[in-house]
Scaffold this active site. Structure first.
Site, short mmCIF file in Angstrom:
data_model
loop_
_atom_site.label_atom_id
_atom_site.label_comp_id
_atom_site.label_asym_id
_atom_site.label_seq_id
_atom_site.Cartn_x
_atom_site.Cartn_y
_atom_site.Cartn_z
N ASP A 13 0.81 -1.22 0.00
CA ASP A 13 0.00 0.00 0.00
C ASP A 13 0.84 1.28 0.00
O ASP A 13 0.43 2.30 0.52
CB ASP A 13 -0.98 0.02 1.19
CG ASP A 13 -1.83 -1.24 1.22
OD1 ASP A 13 -2.21 -1.72 0.14
OD2 ASP A 13 -2.11 -1.75 2.33
N GLY A 15 1.58 2.91 -2.61
CA GLY A 15 1.17 3.77 -3.73
C GLY A 15 1.77 3.29 -5.04
O GLY A 15 2.05 4.08 -5.94
N LYS A 16 1.96 1.97 -5.15
CA LYS A 16 2.51 1.38 -6.38
C LYS A 16 1.59 1.65 -7.56
O LYS A 16 2.03 1.91 -8.67
CB LYS A 16 2.71 -0.14 -6.22
CG LYS A 16 3.67 -0.52 -5.11
CD LYS A 16 3.73 -2.02 -4.93
CE LYS A 16 2.47 -2.62 -4.34
NZ LYS A 16 2.17 -2.24 -2.96
N ASN A 38 -5.44 -10.24 -3.90
CA ASN A 38 -5.13 -9.75 -2.55
C ASN A 38 -4.64 -8.30 -2.62
O ASN A 38 -4.68 -7.58 -1.62
CB ASN A 38 -4.08 -10.63 -1.85
CG ASN A 38 -2.86 -10.94 -2.71
OD1 ASN A 38 -2.85 -10.72 -3.92
ND2 ASN A 38 -1.82 -11.45 -2.09
N GLY A 40 -4.60 -4.32 -3.62
CA GLY A 40 -5.60 -3.27 -3.76
C GLY A 40 -4.88 -1.99 -4.11
O GLY A 40 -4.11 -1.49 -3.31
N HIS A 41 -5.07 -1.53 -5.34
CA HIS A 41 -4.40 -0.31 -5.77
C HIS A 41 -5.45 0.76 -6.07
O HIS A 41 -6.35 0.53 -6.86
CB HIS A 41 -3.60 -0.55 -7.06
CG HIS A 41 -2.66 -1.71 -6.98
ND1 HIS A 41 -1.68 -1.80 -6.03
CD2 HIS A 41 -2.56 -2.83 -7.73
CE1 HIS A 41 -1.00 -2.94 -6.21
NE2 HIS A 41 -1.53 -3.58 -7.24
N GLN A 223 1.79 -6.46 -3.42
CA GLN A 223 2.40 -6.63 -2.10
C GLN A 223 3.74 -5.89 -2.02
O GLN A 223 3.90 -4.89 -2.69
CB GLN A 223 2.55 -8.12 -1.73
CG GLN A 223 1.21 -8.83 -1.55
CD GLN A 223 0.49 -9.08 -2.85
OE1 GLN A 223 1.04 -9.66 -3.77
NE2 GLN A 223 -0.74 -8.64 -2.96
P1 GDP Z 1 -0.67 0.21 -3.59
O1 GDP Z 1 -1.33 -1.03 -3.12
O2 GDP Z 1 0.80 0.23 -3.35
O3 GDP Z 1 -1.00 0.55 -5.02
O4 GDP Z 1 -1.25 1.41 -2.70
P2 GDP Z 1 -2.79 1.63 -2.27
O5 GDP Z 1 -3.54 2.14 -3.44
O6 GDP Z 1 -3.31 0.45 -1.56
O7 GDP Z 1 -2.62 2.74 -1.15
C1 GDP Z 1 -2.04 3.97 -1.43
C2 GDP Z 1 -3.07 5.09 -1.16
O8 GDP Z 1 -2.41 6.33 -1.09
C3 GDP Z 1 -4.10 5.25 -2.25
O9 GDP Z 1 -5.32 5.63 -1.67
C4 GDP Z 1 -3.56 6.36 -3.14
O10 GDP Z 1 -4.57 7.10 -3.81
C5 GDP Z 1 -2.89 7.22 -2.10
N1 GDP Z 1 -1.68 7.93 -2.54
C6 GDP Z 1 -0.68 7.51 -3.36
N2 GDP Z 1 0.30 8.44 -3.41
C7 GDP Z 1 -0.08 9.45 -2.61
C8 GDP Z 1 0.52 10.68 -2.21
O11 GDP Z 1 1.63 11.03 -2.59
N3 GDP Z 1 -0.19 11.46 -1.31
C9 GDP Z 1 -1.40 11.10 -0.83
N4 GDP Z 1 -2.02 11.91 0.04
N5 GDP Z 1 -1.99 9.95 -1.19
C10 GDP Z 1 -1.34 9.14 -2.05
P1 IMO Z 2 -0.93 -4.28 -2.22
O1 IMO Z 2 -0.54 -4.82 -3.56
C1 IMO Z 2 -0.93 -4.83 2.10
C2 IMO Z 2 -1.07 -8.96 3.57
C3 IMO Z 2 -2.32 -9.44 4.27
C4 IMO Z 2 -1.72 -10.45 5.23
C5 IMO Z 2 -0.62 -11.09 4.38
C6 IMO Z 2 -1.01 -12.41 3.73
O2 IMO Z 2 -2.19 -3.50 -2.21
O3 IMO Z 2 0.23 -3.55 -1.59
P2 IMO Z 2 -2.56 -13.03 1.66
O4 IMO Z 2 -4.03 -12.82 1.46
O5 IMO Z 2 -1.70 -12.39 0.62
O6 IMO Z 2 -2.19 -14.47 1.90
O7 IMO Z 2 -2.24 -12.28 3.06
O8 IMO Z 2 -0.28 -10.15 3.40
N1 IMO Z 2 -1.29 -8.40 2.22
C7 IMO Z 2 -1.21 -7.10 1.93
N2 IMO Z 2 -0.99 -6.03 2.73
N3 IMO Z 2 -1.05 -4.66 0.78
C8 IMO Z 2 -1.25 -5.72 -0.04
O9 IMO Z 2 -1.26 -5.61 -1.38
C9 IMO Z 2 -1.38 -7.00 0.54
N4 IMO Z 2 -1.58 -8.25 0.04
C10 IMO Z 2 -1.51 -9.09 1.08
O10 IMO Z 2 -2.94 -8.37 4.96
O11 IMO Z 2 -1.11 -9.81 6.32
MG MG Z 3 -2.79 -1.62 -1.77
#
Ligand code: GDP
Ligand code: IMO
Ligand code: MG
Length: 430
Positions: A13, A15-16, A38, A40-41, A223
């Site tokens: 999470d 911000g990939k 698993n 979530g972007h 991840q």
């Molecule tokens: P990912 O799984 O690595 O793609 O990241 P997620 O989408 O799960 O979580 C990142 C969150 O941060 C998302 O809600 C993005 O919209 C938000 N985000 C990404 N970059 C930035 C940033 O530079 N500033 C802020 N405030 N939010 C950001």
């Molecule tokens: P993104 O791509 C954050 C965590 C789960 C759990 C562990 C194992 O959005 O960064 P799984 O269902 O993969 O067997 O769970 O890994 N986990 C993540 N945590 N971001 C993710 O993906 C994750 N994908 C799995 O919360 O601790």
């Molecule tokens: Mg995520």
């Protein structure tokens, strides 16, 4: 022939999705190489928010060919739900390619993921319950179902039968659940065969040819480093290779072809699920960070655990991924603090430790050693160049850069595509 890998440097999470989407206009292919739904972007384009789980974030960029590589595990129901949802919002999904060797998440593996977590009790991992672990276990155990198996009904049935041989005893005798029916599972999977067929391609061949032709290929990890099955905080990890090496095994593109490895890292740290987290804040400061950063999971809606930046983890991520650049996200979230602690090393049972401990028990005992940096107390979300940032925000980034093992080439100051400060171009020649 740039091949660029984007990985998470912390526990996910970071911000990939945004980073990948932002590079979308400069690349030809975006390849997901590990994990499944698993992930979530969240990607924000022109004020519109998209939540992607299984599909590569590159699907939102017109002109990009999104690829689901052999290293991914595919839940077919989720695949089509996600495609339909995007199509109904006007996104062109026609270029998606899927490897015939990607494994399929069967319904019994979703069930097993959930019941086995319940049985772990205190030792539970806090998985997303999507069937990821059991599907990768089947792959390694050589009883997995692959996309290509959908095109031969009798082979598929045999494979499902083989996979269920031991699992049904486990489901019934250990977990007290109903046995899975071979015919029903086979039918369930076969129902997707004709819909998925046109998307299936020899993705390894296509990606290598694309690189031969000078096209740009971006590999997008799900991840992150600390959730990687080899290099993460095992057993509190996911079941795939989320580090840069996974881009090669999960796509069939060799390591000599990779030019850049970009680590996405937050200006602080978060984690979802169980497991050690040295800089975690379990008090109201952590709650403040959660609220300021909107730290709630995209996949399960769980509140994310929050803590300060950990340079030991950053250095470790730089090392095990061979990072060439960091993209630092969410600097804007830290705008309200007078002082910002940064973890520079650990105290492990009285000894100062600068590098990630090789033993998991030591990591469980690690106490952060903090340096206090000045906050800037100013909104930075409008800044688009490094010079525009307040002096103390620049000093924060420069200090982190000096202790994190690799240059910080871009800085995120907001969720939208354009809310980024680029210090060094991330796509060579773009
Ligand atoms: P990912 O799984 O690595 O793609 O990241 P997620 O989408 O799960 O979580 C990142 C969150 O941060 C998302 O809600 C993005 O919209 C938000 N985000 C990404 N970059 C930035 C940033 O530079 N500033 C802020 N405030 N939010 C950001
Ligand atoms: P993104 O791509 C954050 C965590 C789960 C759990 C562990 C194992 O959005 O960064 P799984 O269902 O993969 O067997 O769970 O890994 N986990 C993540 N945590 N971001 C993710 O993906 C994750 N994908 C799995 O919360 O601790
Ligand atoms: Mg995520």
């Amino acid at each position: 022939m740039p091949a660029i890998v984007v990985v998470g440097a912390q526990w996910g999470d970071e911000g990939k999705g945004k980073a990948t989407d932002q590079l979308g206009s400069d690349v030809d292919y975006v390849v997901k190489f590990n994990g499944g739904n698993n992930a979530g972007h969240t990607v924000v384009v022109d004020g519109e928010k998209y939540a992607l789980h299984l599909l590569p974030s590159g699907i939102l960029s017109p002109g990009v060919t999104p690829v689901i590589g052999n290293g991914v595990v595919v839940d077919l129901q989720v695949l089509f739900e996600e495609l339909e949802a995007l199509e109904s919002r006007g996104v062109d999904i026609s270029r998606l390619k899927i490897s015939a060797s990607a494994h399929v998440i069967a319904s019994y593996n979703r069930t097993l993921d959930r019941v086995s977590e319940r049985f772990l009790g205190k030792r539970q991992i806090g998985t997303t319950g999507r069937g990821i672990g059991p599907t990768y276990a089947d792959k390694m155990n050589r009883v997995g179902i692959r996309i290509q198996d959908l095109f031969d009904a009798s082979i598929l049935r045999q494979k499902v039968e083989g996979a269920l041989e031991n699992k049904n005893s486990l489901l019934v005798k250990v977990y007290n659940r109903r046995a899975a029916d071979v015919d029903r599972v086979t039918e369930e999977l076969l129902a997707y065969a004709e819909r998925v067929r046109p998307m299936v391609a020899d993705t390894t061949l296509e990606l290598n040819k694309a690189l031969d032709e000078g096209k740009t290929v971006l590999f997008e990890a799900g991840q992150a480093t600390m959730l990687d099955v080899d290099h993460g905080t095992y057993p509190f990890v996911t079941s795939s290779s989320a580090t840069a090496g996974g881009a090669c095994t999960g796509s069939g593109v060799g390591p000599t072809r990779i030019d850049r490895v970009i680590g996405v890292i937050k200006a602080y740290t978060t984690r979802v699920g169980e497991g050690p987290f040295p800089t975690e804040l379990t008090d109201e400061v952590g709650e403040g960070l959660r609220q300021a950063g909107g730290e709630f999971g995209v996949t399960t809606g769980r509140p994310r655990r929050t803590g300060w930046y950990d340079a030991v983890i950053a250095r470790y991520a730089a090392r095990v991924n061979g990072l060439t650049d960091f993209v630092m996200t969410k600097l804007d979230v830290l705008s309200d603090y007078a002082e910002i602690p940064v973890c520079v090393a650990y105290d492990i049972d009285g000894t100062r430790v600068e590098e990630m401990p090789a033993s998991q028990s030591d990591f469980h005992h690690a106490k952060p050693i903090y340096e206090m940096l000045d906050g800037w107390k100013e909104d930075i979300s409008h800044c688009r160049s490094f010079e525009e940032l307040p002096e103390k925000a620049r000093a924060y980034v420069e200090y982190l850069e000096s202790i994190s093992g690799c240059r910080i080439s871009a800085i995120g100051v907001g969720p939208s595509r354009d809310a980024t400060i680029v210090r060094h171009a991330l796509v060579p020649g773009a």
